[in-house]
Design an enzyme around this catalytic site. Structure first.
Site, PDB file in Angstrom:
ATOM      1  N   TYR A  82       1.001  -0.892   0.054  1.00  0.00           N
ATOM      2  CA  TYR A  82      -0.305   0.032   0.012  1.00  0.00           C
ATOM      3  C   TYR A  82       0.845   0.947  -0.191  1.00  0.00           C
ATOM      4  O   TYR A  82       2.369   1.061   0.269  1.00  0.00           O
ATOM      5  CB  TYR A  82      -0.921  -0.422   0.882  1.00  0.00           C
ATOM      6  CG  TYR A  82      -0.171   0.269   3.239  1.00  0.00           C
ATOM      7  CD1 TYR A  82       0.064   1.463   3.333  1.00  0.00           C
ATOM      8  CD2 TYR A  82       0.335  -1.005   3.063  1.00  0.00           C
ATOM      9  CE1 TYR A  82       0.732   1.139   4.278  1.00  0.00           C
ATOM     10  CE2 TYR A  82       1.657  -0.708   4.121  1.00  0.00           C
ATOM     11  CZ  TYR A  82       0.764   0.453   5.097  1.00  0.00           C
ATOM     12  OH  TYR A  82       1.128   0.825   6.368  1.00  0.00           O
ATOM     13  N   HIS A 175       1.675  -8.610  -1.831  1.00  0.00           N
ATOM     14  CA  HIS A 175       3.214  -8.640  -1.030  1.00  0.00           C
ATOM     15  C   HIS A 175       4.280  -7.520  -1.803  1.00  0.00           C
ATOM     16  O   HIS A 175       5.499  -7.435  -0.472  1.00  0.00           O
ATOM     17  CB  HIS A 175       3.320  -9.697   0.179  1.00  0.00           C
ATOM     18  CG  HIS A 175       3.815  -9.426   1.214  1.00  0.00           C
ATOM     19  ND1 HIS A 175       4.691  -9.738   1.646  1.00  0.00           N
ATOM     20  CD2 HIS A 175       2.513  -8.428   2.297  1.00  0.00           C
ATOM     21  CE1 HIS A 175       5.114  -8.754   3.189  1.00  0.00           C
ATOM     22  NE2 HIS A 175       3.950  -8.317   3.230  1.00  0.00           N
ATOM     23  N   LYS A 177       7.212  -6.351  -2.886  1.00  0.00           N
ATOM     24  CA  LYS A 177       7.447  -4.383  -3.094  1.00  0.00           C
ATOM     25  C   LYS A 177       9.064  -4.199  -4.178  1.00  0.00           C
ATOM     26  O   LYS A 177       9.925  -5.066  -4.057  1.00  0.00           O
ATOM     27  CB  LYS A 177       8.286  -4.075  -1.659  1.00  0.00           C
ATOM     28  CG  LYS A 177       7.447  -3.934  -0.625  1.00  0.00           C
ATOM     29  CD  LYS A 177       7.115  -5.712   0.290  1.00  0.00           C
ATOM     30  CE  LYS A 177       6.851  -6.103   1.278  1.00  0.00           C
ATOM     31  NZ  LYS A 177       5.341  -5.595   1.649  1.00  0.00           N
ATOM     32  N   ASP A 182      13.609   3.368 -14.443  1.00  0.00           N
ATOM     33  CA  ASP A 182      14.649   3.155 -15.628  1.00  0.00           C
ATOM     34  C   ASP A 182      15.357   2.142 -15.086  1.00  0.00           C
ATOM     35  O   ASP A 182      14.986   0.811 -15.076  1.00  0.00           O
ATOM     36  CB  ASP A 182      15.675   4.398 -15.727  1.00  0.00           C
ATOM     37  CG  ASP A 182      14.837   6.179 -15.852  1.00  0.00           C
ATOM     38  OD1 ASP A 182      13.437   5.777 -16.947  1.00  0.00           O
ATOM     39  OD2 ASP A 182      15.722   7.131 -15.736  1.00  0.00           O
TER      40      ASP A 182
END
Length: 515
Positions: A82, A175, A177, A182
């Protein structure tokens, strides 16, 4: 891949009984290369260790995010659970807006693409939420910005109607991340929220100037984005044209499509990397004679020989993808006597298979976990307030098992404790027998617990390196975390703050698969 690596995966096909494998045969390359079997499952990216930077603090992570957003020209790809709603998060959104604005003015039509992937349930929590933070960007730059909200196919029907907000997040989450700008990729366990920018300890690795790795994670996030709900400018969501719906459509069909999309990304990258590897390997063989004839000009264009290898490990059990679990179990199975494994998790709730491997193999383990005070749920409202106590209970049960088996020398538990901080670091460092430095680390989103394996979408990378300087950096990272910890002993559980109420003990076995 010299010895049959598929045999290494046997523990997954049989019940998780501790597996003792034969010692590595003499054919098997030593050192870092003993991990090459991983490329049978996933793409292998060879890079120079000078491209790997290990960060240590939330503030450093936050500053890096801002700098990278500001200098991005082609793409910004961010996957997280989130985006928070505070001032620090707003500043990130402002940076994005500024960069998009600049790229529009420079070109008239912008090349910059921004793709953000979050979890639907967590990102929709409360009136002010991740969606409301990002809608202004969507409204202002509809052509360049995409916001995808992954909704687990397991939350549907009556369950979806009845289960309240926050509790619905226990069913399954996005979940992963990954923060990518670039050709620079940041892998972490941290989410995009002010705690993770200030006083919630995590891990962060930057892979600089690595186009193949950046392409892989861009494609991965695109694939999950394609099977996710697309946020619209009026805060509604809809699936892409012709796409099966995660909770209104047919579950089996949806999961099959998602499996196909993600496996396509993994397999095409694997093929790509194999061809590249073959090409560079053969050309460097032939090229050696050429270079001696042509002097230095030919060698300038050649990249330095890789001394570090990156393997992306994906786990999406709802879609039937279990690569991370296969590789992690194999690493634990294969670690020989006198190898040391430092394993850390913000939430200590190991699966039975991982526990059996730790208790039934020969390597030394140092397991770092959150003391109750630095658990992210400490002091939470309502039922969630009992979660740290449930973790204490799970930890106590595991510790009792270790003692019962007389393994407390070989398997040590350590609790991270630091005033004013919480602990969210996860991963593993592997030290081969006789070595003072790690040659492999796992870093990313999984916690080695039930949720990571069965419910959520997870990704981490295995970083394998022969380079001493990078090994030292990884060793320092490990030491910095473990230095803030105390070793668990029987006395730990006699402290009054470790008292676990009877009702918590009774419900823990029923709910431990949800947190």
């Amino acid at each position: 891949s010299h010895r049959s690596s598929w045999l290494l995966l046997a523990p997954l096909l049989t019940p998780p009984v501790p597996v003792i494998t034969a010692p590595p045969c003499s054919l098997c390359p030593e050192g870092a290369h003993r991990f090459q079997w991983i490329r049978n499952l996933v793409p292998e990216f060879g890079i120079s260790s000078s491209h790997v930077k290990v960060l240590s603090s939330p503030a450093e992570f936050y500053e890096l995010l801002k700098v990278q957003i500001k200098t991005a020209k082609q793409r910004v790809v961010m996957a997280s659970l989130y985006l928070g709603t505070g001032l620090l998060e707003q500043e990130l959104v402002d940076c994005l807006e500024e960069t998009l604005e600049k790229s529009l003015q420079a070109k008239g039509s912008s090349n910059l693409r921004v793709s953000i992937l979050l979890d639907y349930t967590r990102g929709s929590r409360g009136r002010k939420n991740s969606r409301t933070m990002l809608i202004p960007l969507l409204q202002r730059f509809p052509e360049q910005v995409r916001v995808s909200l992954f909704h687990t196919p397991n939350l549907r029907g009556l369950l979806r109607l009845l289960i309240p907000e926050r509790f619905n997040e226990t069913i399954g989450l996005q979940h992963i991340k990954v923060y990518l700008f670039d050709d620079n990729v940041i892998l972490s366990g941290a989410n995009l929220s002010d705690l993770y920018f200030t006083n919630r300890q995590d891990r962060y690795v930057l892979l600089q100037d690595s186009p193949e790795i950046a392409d892989f994670f861009t494609e991965l996030v695109d694939a999950i984005g394609d099977v996710s709900l697309q946020l619209q400018q009026d805060d509604t969501v809809q699936m892409m044209e012709g796409m099966e719906h995660p909770y209104q459509g047919d579950k089996v069909t949806y999961c099959e499509i998602a499996n196909r999309r993600v496996m396509e990304v993994i397999n095409s990258a694997r093929t790509r990397q194999e061809l590249l590897h073959a090409k560079t390997f053969h050309s460097s063989q032939e090229g050696s004679s050429l270079i001696s004839q042509q002097g230095s000009q030919a060698s300038e264009g050649l990249k330095p020989e890789p001394d570090t290898w990156i393997y992306p490990l994906i786990q999406m059990k709802p879609f039937g993808i279990q690569i991370d679990e296969m590789v992690t179990e194999t690493l634990l199975t294969e670690a020989e006597r006198d190898a040391r494994i430092y394993l850390t998790t913000g939430y200590f709730n190991l699966t039975q298979a991982y526990m059996d491997l730790i208790l039934g193999t020969r390597a030394e383990y140092r397991i770092l976990l959150a003391s109750p005070e630095v658990n992210g749920f400490f002091g939470a409202k309502g039922v969630a307030g009992a979660i740290p106590a449930a973790y204490v209970y799970i930890e106590h049960q595991f510790y009792s098992e270790v003692c019962y088996l007389h393994q407390q020398e070989r398997v040590q538990l350590q609790e991270y404790s630091r005033a004013g901080w919480t602990f969210h670091a996860k991963g593993l460092w592997l030290y081969l027998a006789g070595s003072d430095l790690p040659c492999l680390t796992l870093i990313g989103s999984p916690n080695f617990g039930y949720r990571s394996i069965h419910r959520d979408l997870e990704a981490q990378v295995a970083i394998v390196t022969e380079n001493k300087a990078l090994q030292q950096e990884l060793h320092r990272e490990q030491e910095q975390l473990y230095i803030c910890s105390g070793v668990v002993s029987p006395a730990t559980f006699e402290q009054p703050n470790r008292y676990v109420k009877l009702w918590v003990k009774l419900v823990t076995p029923l709910i431990k698969n949800f947190f």
